[in-house]
Write a protein that holds these residues in place. Structure first.
Motif: not given
Length: 315
Positions: A172-174, A181, A223, A271-275
């Motif tokens: 996982a990446i923030v 992103l 995000p 939803w991409c927080r985290p990605f």
């Protein structure tokens, strides 16, 4: 009969057996899945691909492909004569880039009626175009939603290879913002399409599939990554349209169907927080499969035009 004559006879019989096995298998309309027949080659000794043909089966539809010079290792590259021979066998010309369509030689046909022609073309391509000496040089592999195929699933008389898939990367990446992103999204989509993911003028990554295009868009205000595909246009609103879309939505694994301004659109948000790159890869694959399976089915129910058809009705 000389030893050479015996070898030629046995080789011809082996190719005939492979062709017959493929015909029988396709005539039975196998379940949805993907199959590849290839000339195996050590990865450490090759920069590109060795010769292969492949099949993707969805219901009664089958897409066959033969690898093109876009992917072949230099030692296997096709000269103009062999490239022309592929077209004479009935293959369609590869697209110049992934954004324009399939970059392998390809054909779309229906089962079971076209199964014989598909089998004939696959064998002729392996033997006469790619120059595979005999079927004993080949291996096959494949998979369906339930997992990889084994010898009972692929009864072609060829060794069945079952590669163990690498575990997915669930790191996982923030992302610091939309720009980062976008870079992460492009890398994930690239892993799906097999070439560099390019952004269009609207800032979306287009992924062509079937009659339409799945667009991947990074939200500027949150995000979040949005995916959408136009399936139909010129569909006037009627209550039965809403009932049909609601019923279909209840069966979907990926995406939501909506009707807006005479368009039927498939959309999905992540939803991409985290990605997590694997989440996006799976979502893109799911959206592509859903869009490819649904558009013609919905057109039969609701009317309208496919996304690939212009307003005047010309393709």
């Amino acid at each position: 009969m000389t030893a050479h004559d015996t070898w030629e006879y046995d080789t011809e019989q082996a190719w005939t057996a492979l062709r017959g096995a493929l015909m029988t298998w396709l005539a039975d309309v196998p379940a949805d899945g993907h199959v590849i027949i290839e000339l195996p080659w050590p990865e450490k000794d090759i920069a590109g691909a060795a010769p292969y043909v492949q099949l993707a089966i969805h219901g009664y539809s089958v897409r066959s492909e033969a690898v093109s010079n876009s992917f072949l290792d230099p030692r296997f590259r096709l000269d103009d004569t062999r490239a022309d021979a592929l077209l004479e066998l009935g293959w369609q010309q590869p697209a110049a880039s992934m954004s324009e369509g399939t970059t392998n030689y390809w054909n779309d046909e229906q089962l079971p009626e076209d199964g014989g022609a598909v089998a004939e073309r696959l064998v002729a391509t392996l033997r006469d175009i790619y120059g595979v000496p005999e079927p004993t040089f080949l291996v096959t592999s494949g998979f369906a939603d339930t997992g990889p195929y084994d010898e009972t699933d692929l009864p072609f008389g060829l060794p069945v290879v079952q590669e163990q898939p690498e575990p997915p990367d669930a790191s996982a990446i923030v992302a610091a913002g939309p720009d980062e992103l976008r870079d992460l999204a492009a890398a994930a989509v690239q892993a799906v399409i097999g070439q560099e993911a390019e952004f269009d003028a609207d800032g979306d990554i287009p992924v062509p599939v079937g009659n339409t295009v799945v667009y991947v868009r990074v939200d500027e205000d949150a995000p979040r990554i949005k995916m959408f595909a136009l399936l139909l246009h010129d569909v006037p609103w009627k209550p039965r349209v809403g009932h049909a879309l609601n019923a279909t939505n209840g069966r979907l694994g990926y995406g939501l169907l909506t009707h807006h301004d005479r368009h039927v659109v498939l959309s999905h948000q992540l939803w991409c927080r985290p990605f997590v790159a694997e989440h996006l890869r799976q979502a893109v694959v799911g959206m592509c499969r859903t869009a490819e399976d649904l558009d013609e089915q919905l057109q039969q129910q609701l009317g309208g035009r496919l996304a690939c058809e212009r307003q005047d009705g010309a393709a």
